[in-house]
Structures are given as C-alpha cells and as structure tokens.
Motif scaffolding. Structure first.
Motif, PDB file in Angstrom:
ATOM      1  N   ALA A 120       0.814  -1.048  -0.001  1.00  0.00           N
ATOM      2  CA  ALA A 120      -0.194   0.035   0.186  1.00  0.00           C
ATOM      3  C   ALA A 120       0.744   1.375   0.118  1.00  0.00           C
ATOM      4  O   ALA A 120       2.037   1.353   0.363  1.00  0.00           O
ATOM      5  N   ILE A 121       0.095   2.395  -0.383  1.00  0.00           N
ATOM      6  CA  ILE A 121       1.042   3.704  -0.517  1.00  0.00           C
ATOM      7  C   ILE A 121      -0.343   4.511  -0.054  1.00  0.00           C
ATOM      8  O   ILE A 121      -1.361   4.414  -0.200  1.00  0.00           O
ATOM      9  N   HIS A 122       0.156   5.421   1.017  1.00  0.00           N
ATOM     10  CA  HIS A 122      -0.715   6.250   1.522  1.00  0.00           C
ATOM     11  C   HIS A 122      -0.801   7.766   1.007  1.00  0.00           C
ATOM     12  O   HIS A 122       0.442   8.145   0.853  1.00  0.00           O
ATOM     13  N   PHE A 123      -1.940   8.035   0.802  1.00  0.00           N
ATOM     14  CA  PHE A 123      -1.812   9.711   0.132  1.00  0.00           C
ATOM     15  C   PHE A 123      -3.073  10.527   0.730  1.00  0.00           C
ATOM     16  O   PHE A 123      -3.806   9.968   0.861  1.00  0.00           O
ATOM     17  N   ASN A 124      -2.354  11.630   1.252  1.00  0.00           N
ATOM     18  CA  ASN A 124      -3.430  12.632   1.683  1.00  0.00           C
ATOM     19  C   ASN A 124      -3.743  13.746   0.874  1.00  0.00           C
ATOM     20  O   ASN A 124      -2.674  14.535   0.540  1.00  0.00           O
ATOM     21  N   SER A 125      -4.877  13.840   0.521  1.00  0.00           N
ATOM     22  CA  SER A 125      -5.326  14.643  -0.681  1.00  0.00           C
ATOM     23  C   SER A 125      -5.947  15.988  -0.056  1.00  0.00           C
ATOM     24  O   SER A 125      -6.564  16.789  -0.791  1.00  0.00           O
ATOM     25  N   GLY A 126      -5.851  16.086   1.349  1.00  0.00           N
ATOM     26  CA  GLY A 126      -6.398  17.320   2.146  1.00  0.00           C
ATOM     27  C   GLY A 126      -7.276  16.953   3.055  1.00  0.00           C
ATOM     28  O   GLY A 126      -8.205  17.568   3.490  1.00  0.00           O
ATOM     29  N   ASN A 136      -6.092  15.148   8.836  1.00  0.00           N
ATOM     30  CA  ASN A 136      -5.352  14.163   9.637  1.00  0.00           C
ATOM     31  C   ASN A 136      -5.908  13.220  10.400  1.00  0.00           C
ATOM     32  O   ASN A 136      -5.206  12.309  10.957  1.00  0.00           O
ATOM     33  N   GLY A 137      -7.148  13.069  10.581  1.00  0.00           N
ATOM     34  CA  GLY A 137      -7.975  12.238  11.551  1.00  0.00           C
ATOM     35  C   GLY A 137      -7.857  10.815  10.864  1.00  0.00           C
ATOM     36  O   GLY A 137      -7.228  10.020  11.601  1.00  0.00           O
ATOM     37  N   CYS A 138      -8.094  10.947   9.769  1.00  0.00           N
ATOM     38  CA  CYS A 138      -8.185   9.430   9.117  1.00  0.00           C
ATOM     39  C   CYS A 138      -6.580   8.978   9.038  1.00  0.00           C
ATOM     40  O   CYS A 138      -6.305   7.930   9.040  1.00  0.00           O
ATOM     41  N   ASP A 139      -5.614   9.960   8.839  1.00  0.00           N
ATOM     42  CA  ASP A 139      -4.196   9.528   8.710  1.00  0.00           C
ATOM     43  C   ASP A 139      -3.675   8.853   9.875  1.00  0.00           C
ATOM     44  O   ASP A 139      -2.941   8.014   9.945  1.00  0.00           O
ATOM     45  N   ILE A 140      -4.199   9.433  11.045  1.00  0.00           N
ATOM     46  CA  ILE A 140      -3.681   8.909  12.364  1.00  0.00           C
ATOM     47  C   ILE A 140      -4.245   7.480  12.506  1.00  0.00           C
ATOM     48  O   ILE A 140      -3.469   6.738  12.790  1.00  0.00           O
ATOM     49  N   GLU A 141      -5.655   7.391  12.050  1.00  0.00           N
ATOM     50  CA  GLU A 141      -6.273   6.125  12.043  1.00  0.00           C
ATOM     51  C   GLU A 141      -5.353   4.918  11.047  1.00  0.00           C
ATOM     52  O   GLU A 141      -5.009   3.762  11.574  1.00  0.00           O
ATOM     53  N   ALA A 177       3.890  -0.042  -5.175  1.00  0.00           N
ATOM     54  CA  ALA A 177       2.478  -0.390  -4.466  1.00  0.00           C
ATOM     55  C   ALA A 177       1.441  -0.838  -5.559  1.00  0.00           C
ATOM     56  O   ALA A 177       1.527  -0.432  -6.643  1.00  0.00           O
ATOM     57  N   ASP A 178       0.582  -1.466  -4.673  1.00  0.00           N
ATOM     58  CA  ASP A 178      -0.550  -1.999  -5.415  1.00  0.00           C
ATOM     59  C   ASP A 178      -1.779  -1.225  -5.071  1.00  0.00           C
ATOM     60  O   ASP A 178      -2.731  -1.248  -5.798  1.00  0.00           O
ATOM     61  N   VAL A 179      -1.775  -0.779  -3.917  1.00  0.00           N
ATOM     62  CA  VAL A 179      -3.027  -0.328  -3.103  1.00  0.00           C
ATOM     63  C   VAL A 179      -2.728   1.028  -2.913  1.00  0.00           C
ATOM     64  O   VAL A 179      -1.864   1.578  -2.074  1.00  0.00           O
ATOM     65  N   LEU A 180      -3.628   2.163  -3.699  1.00  0.00           N
ATOM     66  CA  LEU A 180      -3.465   3.499  -3.053  1.00  0.00           C
ATOM     67  C   LEU A 180      -4.587   4.015  -1.989  1.00  0.00           C
ATOM     68  O   LEU A 180      -5.811   3.851  -2.334  1.00  0.00           O
ATOM     69  N   ILE A 181      -4.176   4.180  -0.724  1.00  0.00           N
ATOM     70  CA  ILE A 181      -5.041   4.480   0.296  1.00  0.00           C
ATOM     71  C   ILE A 181      -5.281   5.931   0.155  1.00  0.00           C
ATOM     72  O   ILE A 181      -4.238   6.597   0.691  1.00  0.00           O
ATOM     73  N   CYS A 182      -6.183   6.607  -0.052  1.00  0.00           N
ATOM     74  CA  CYS A 182      -6.207   7.955  -0.074  1.00  0.00           C
ATOM     75  C   CYS A 182      -7.363   8.324   1.169  1.00  0.00           C
ATOM     76  O   CYS A 182      -8.103   7.663   1.616  1.00  0.00           O
ATOM     77  N   THR A 183      -6.752   9.298   1.718  1.00  0.00           N
ATOM     78  CA  THR A 183      -7.580  10.053   2.732  1.00  0.00           C
ATOM     79  C   THR A 183      -8.013  11.724   2.310  1.00  0.00           C
ATOM     80  O   THR A 183      -7.269  12.413   1.516  1.00  0.00           O
ATOM     81  N   ALA A 193     -12.728   0.812  -3.554  1.00  0.00           N
ATOM     82  CA  ALA A 193     -13.327   0.521  -2.172  1.00  0.00           C
ATOM     83  C   ALA A 193     -13.381   1.780  -1.376  1.00  0.00           C
ATOM     84  O   ALA A 193     -12.849   2.635  -1.498  1.00  0.00           O
ATOM     85  N   PHE A 194     -14.848   2.036  -0.849  1.00  0.00           N
ATOM     86  CA  PHE A 194     -15.033   3.287   0.008  1.00  0.00           C
ATOM     87  C   PHE A 194     -15.157   2.672   1.418  1.00  0.00           C
ATOM     88  O   PHE A 194     -15.724   1.544   2.041  1.00  0.00           O
ATOM     89  N   ILE A 195     -14.542   3.427   2.446  1.00  0.00           N
ATOM     90  CA  ILE A 195     -14.429   3.031   3.827  1.00  0.00           C
ATOM     91  C   ILE A 195     -15.191   4.187   4.653  1.00  0.00           C
ATOM     92  O   ILE A 195     -14.224   5.073   4.771  1.00  0.00           O
ATOM     93  N   PRO A 196     -16.324   4.203   5.059  1.00  0.00           N
ATOM     94  CA  PRO A 196     -16.793   5.238   5.561  1.00  0.00           C
ATOM     95  C   PRO A 196     -16.450   5.626   6.969  1.00  0.00           C
ATOM     96  O   PRO A 196     -16.041   4.472   7.484  1.00  0.00           O
ATOM     97  N   GLY A 197     -16.785   6.622   7.511  1.00  0.00           N
ATOM     98  CA  GLY A 197     -16.598   6.844   8.970  1.00  0.00           C
ATOM     99  C   GLY A 197     -15.578   8.166   9.127  1.00  0.00           C
ATOM    100  O   GLY A 197     -15.026   8.494   8.167  1.00  0.00           O
ATOM    101  N   CYS A 198     -15.853   8.647  10.279  1.00  0.00           N
ATOM    102  CA  CYS A 198     -14.994  10.117  10.327  1.00  0.00           C
ATOM    103  C   CYS A 198     -14.358  10.185  11.727  1.00  0.00           C
ATOM    104  O   CYS A 198     -14.865  10.548  12.554  1.00  0.00           O
ATOM    105  N   PRO A 199     -13.036   9.643  11.898  1.00  0.00           N
ATOM    106  CA  PRO A 199     -12.546   8.675  10.803  1.00  0.00           C
ATOM    107  C   PRO A 199     -12.703   7.117  11.028  1.00  0.00           C
ATOM    108  O   PRO A 199     -13.411   6.982  12.271  1.00  0.00           O
ATOM    109  N   PRO A 200     -12.762   6.225  10.113  1.00  0.00           N
ATOM    110  CA  PRO A 200     -13.064   5.000  10.230  1.00  0.00           C
ATOM    111  C   PRO A 200     -12.140   4.384  11.257  1.00  0.00           C
ATOM    112  O   PRO A 200     -10.749   4.798  11.360  1.00  0.00           O
ATOM    113  N   ARG A 201     -12.304   3.477  12.044  1.00  0.00           N
ATOM    114  CA  ARG A 201     -11.560   2.938  13.176  1.00  0.00           C
ATOM    115  C   ARG A 201     -10.469   1.829  12.344  1.00  0.00           C
ATOM    116  O   ARG A 201     -10.881   1.440  11.164  1.00  0.00           O
TER     117      ARG A 201
END
Ligand code: SF4
Lengths: 163, 309
Positions: free
Chosen positions: A30-36, A39-44, A69-75, A130-138
């Motif tokens: 995975a690679i993690h990208f924060n597009s704005g 930071n709550g989701c990033d901490i999770e 990476a194979d999976v781009l995890i966007c927050t 895939a969408f993972i809802p939550g603010c932020p998701p656990r």
C-alpha cells in the motif's frame, strides 16, 4: 508459433492466472496519500500499521514509492491543489492497481463538501475500488475494507472460472 | 547420453538457481517473522516472500523517462546473476561447493558486492532525486563496510593458510568455533554482514521515511522482484559464509540449518534492537571502529600464528 502464451494449453493459462491472482491477494502493498484530509484519517491509518493491528500478517506493507505499491489508500477530500498530484501518483503506479478511499471526506467530500477549494471525493478524480466510511474509520474498519477489496478479487476469480 | 548434464543441474537446481532462491525466500520469511515476533507482532505468513515475488513479476514494469533503458532492464539481471553465481562457491547446505578454486573467497565477496554496485548504478541511472540520493548512500556505505568485512573473513582464511572457501571450511571443522578465540573478527563479520544486506541499523540507503525507497524507487515489477530476490540470495550466502568460517564449519545439512538459523536469530535480534544510523554515522563507525577492530584481529591472528606455528 510467435505467440507462445496462446499456444499454451488452457489448463496452464488458467493455473498461471490463478497463481497471479493468489499472489495479488496475498501481498497487497500500500501507499498512503493525503489529498487534503484533516489528519484524523491519517492517524487511524498509522494506527492500523502499528504492531497492535499488525497488517503484515495479511501481507500488507506500507511502501514509500508509488512504483512499488498495488493499493493507493487515499484520505480526505481532493483539494484543487492536490488534484493534479493525486492524479500523478495514481499514474505512477504500475498496473494492476487499486484505490481505497478512507473516510467520509474521501467518499464524498464530507464536511468539506462545497468548499471553495475542494473538488469533492476521491472518485471525482481517479477510479475508486473501495470506500471505507467513517469520520474517521477505526483501524478495524480499514482492515475490513482492505480484506473486502481482496475478497472481491477472489470473487472475480471464481466468476472467471464459472464463466 | 554422452553429454554430462551435471554442471547444468548444479547451476540451475542445486546449489545454484532454484535451491538458492527457495532458501533465500525461506530465510527472508524467517527473518521477517523473527523481527515481527521481537516487536510483539504476529508477522507475515510462510509464503509471503514467494507471493511478493510472484506478484511483482506479474506486475507492469514502468520504464520511467530519463533513464537509459538498456541499463534499466539489464542491471537487475546482472545483480541477480552475480548473487546466484556467488552461490556456486559456498558450502551450501553443508555440501562441498560445486566449484572451487584458489582465491574463490575474493570472488564470492566481489560477486556479492556486485549486487550492491548494481543497485547503486540502477539508482544513479534514473533521473529521480530520491533514487540518486539512495544510490549515493548505497555506494558510500559499500565503501565503508566492504573492507572491514573482507578483513574479518580473511582471519580464518589466514589461519587455514588458504583463500579457498572449501579448504577453510574443512580446516575449521572439528576444532573449537573460531567465533570464541577470534570474537573480534566474528563481531565485525556479523555487523559487516548486516551492513552488506542493508539491514536495520544500516538501512539508511533505503530509509523509506526519508528518501522514499532509495535507489530502487523507480523500479516496479520485474526489476524490483529480481533485486529483492538477489538480496535474499545474498542473505543466504552471507550467513553461510560467516557460519562456515566462524561457527566451526558446515559439514552436513543439519549442521548447516542449525548454524545458519542460529546466526539468523542473532541478526534479526540486532535488527530489532537498533534504530537506523545516519549515513555519516555509518561511515564513521566503520572506518573508526570497524576497520580498526578488523585490523587488530588480523594482527593478533598473524602474530599468534607466527608464535605458535
Ligand atoms: S473523514 Fe473525518 S477524520 Fe477523515 S479527513 Fe474527513 S473530517 Fe477528517
């Protein structure tokens, strides 16, 4: 003669496909990208990577380079600033690639919906698997999302077999 | 059949080729699992390294703009070939090396170095700044640990009066483990091995939190898979060498497994124990302490040999 793979017996091709699919399900980097994001989701996501949840047991590994990476995890929602960067990071990833949008903001823009500097959810810019809802998701939710994404790969395999 | 196929078998199946790759994947798994357990994690599954490799092989290979495509494609192959060739000179699984000639110790160490040089060149070949930084660090580190590591391996070789791996291996068999009298050399050899493999305290060249993925940042798919496989093979070869020289030789497969796995536990524990060193600290450590210790050990060996024999 020139086309060797086509000359292979069908069972072989099927076996190779199965092997490829198995390896993809077994080892999603995975690679993690924060597009704005706020930071709550990033901490999770970081919490997900800690020894307590230990995603290495699913073969998930955080990579620094989009090329690995194979999976781009966007927050977060996509801001006008981040739009081009997000697209570029996505384009840099080699096929086959998957995108997971983590958090309400990544899904739809969330609380930032309609802001002057926000484009909207991740799916406005790049295709999302895939969408993972939550603010932020656990962390459990994030792991569940990844596992469901991998499960859908498995189903595709089954569908191919029956179809 | 009049043709002798045994050299081919030796190169492709055992001890070169397949066996070496399989052992490499197995040892990578054990290493990752041990580190995970030391960090109180569950760790990866047994087939994880294999799955990683197959997945990478099946992935698209992006050849980025600004590289020389010939080098970009051929460097991983050269690196992998170098690592596999080195496997022909070591007593893998406790059997006699398939090829043996005077001075093959130097050849083996050089072939292992070839992998690192290829990684460095691969990084320098791309126009990406992270790759360039990683390449600089990889090559800088190469120059710092290579000499002490070689000196540490030379101590048992001098005792055995030969620079031929198989002769050193048989000469130390049955005697007290050289790691006890030559503990300084053993220490330098183990730490040198970790430097060579770019394991935890010496992983500044691929520090993912600073320079993305170091020299291999631009590699995807097949190239990355080959480099990773090469590293795994290097792990097996390095551990075999050090345990053959310092842990009383490898004369049968059981001994091979016990000694190399024992050494792997030590290496994994050190990995889990230490935080990453900065590149200047690495170089300083090697030239100020590592090289001096190795020279001291060499001096002791030479003097003792002159006095006793
Ligand atoms: S979903 Fe919630 S935690 Fe995540 S980025 Fe949006 S506001 Fe922040």
């Amino acid at each position: 003669m020139s086309d060797v793979p086509a000359g292979l017996p069908k069972a072989w091709t099927k076996m190779l496909e199965g092997l490829k699919n198995w390896s993809r399900i077994y080892s999603p980097w995975a690679i993690h990208f924060n597009s704005g994001s706020c930071n709550g989701c990033d901490i999770e996501i970081l919490a997900t990577l800690t020894p307590r949840y230990d995603v290495e047991r699913f073969g998930i590994k955080l990579q620094g380079s989009p090329r690995h990476a194979d999976v781009l995890i966007c927050t977060g929602p996509v801001t006008l600033q981040a739009r081009d960067r997000l697209k570029r990071v996505y384009d840099q990833m080699p096929d086959p690639k998957f995108v997971i949008a983590v958090g309400s903001c990544a899904t739809s823009g969330g609380v930032f919906q309609g802001c002057y500097n926000v484009v909207g959810g991740i799916d406005q810019v790049i295709p999302v698997n895939a969408f993972i809802p939550g603010c932020p998701p656990r962390p459990e939710a994030i792991i569940d999302g990844v596992v469901k994404l991998l499960g859908s790969l498995q189903q595709k395999k089954v569908a191919e077999k029956t179809g | 059949m009049s043709m002798d196929i045994s050299p081919l078998l030796k190169m492709l199946v055992f001890p070169g080729g397949l066996t070496l790759i399989a052992l490499g994947l197995l040892y990578e798994y054990i290493d990752r699992k041990l580190v995970a357990r030391f960090q109180n994690r569950v760790g990866p599954r047994v087939l994880q390294p294999l799955a990683d490799t197959i997945k990478l092989l099946a992935k698209e290979e992006v050849i980025p703009a600004g590289v020389i495509p010939l080098f970009f494609v051929s460097l991983p192959i050269i690196a992998m070939a170098g690592a596999l060739t080195a496997g022909l000179y070591i007593p893998l699984a406790g059997f006699a090396p398939s090829f043996s000639l005077p001075g093959d110790l130097i050849i083996t160490v050089f072939l292992l170095g070839l992998l690192t040089i290829c990684i460095g060149l691969a990084g320098a070949n791309t126009a990406d700044r992270f790759s360039l930084l990683g390449a600089t660090r990889t090559l800088t580190q190469l120059f710092s640990y290579e000499a002490p590591f070689l000196l540490a391996l030379l101590c048992p070789a001098i005792l055995a009066d030969s620079w031929q791996i198989s002769i050193v291996d048989t000469s130390v068999t049955g005697h007290v483990w050289l790691a006890l009298p030559l503990f300084i050399g053993f220490f330098v050899a183990v730490i040198g091995l970790m430097g060579k493999l770019e394991l935890a305290p010496f992983d500044a060249p691929e520090a993912e939190s600073e320079i993305v993925a170091g020299a291999l940042t631009e590699y995807s798919g097949r190239g990355l898979a080959l480099f990773r496989l090469g590293k795994d093979v290097e792990l097996v070869i390095g551990i075999t060498l050090v345990s053959a020289f310092y842990l009383g030789g490898l004369s049968n497969p059981l001994e091979f497994l016990l000694k190399t796995l024992g050494l792997l536990v030590v290496v994994a524990a050190l990995q889990a124990l230490f935080a990453r060193l900065r590149i200047d600290q690495v170089v300083g450590l090697w030239w100020r302490i590592g090289a001096l210790l190795a020279l001291l050990q060499l001096l002791i060996v030479v003097i003792l040999k002159g006095v006793i024999l």
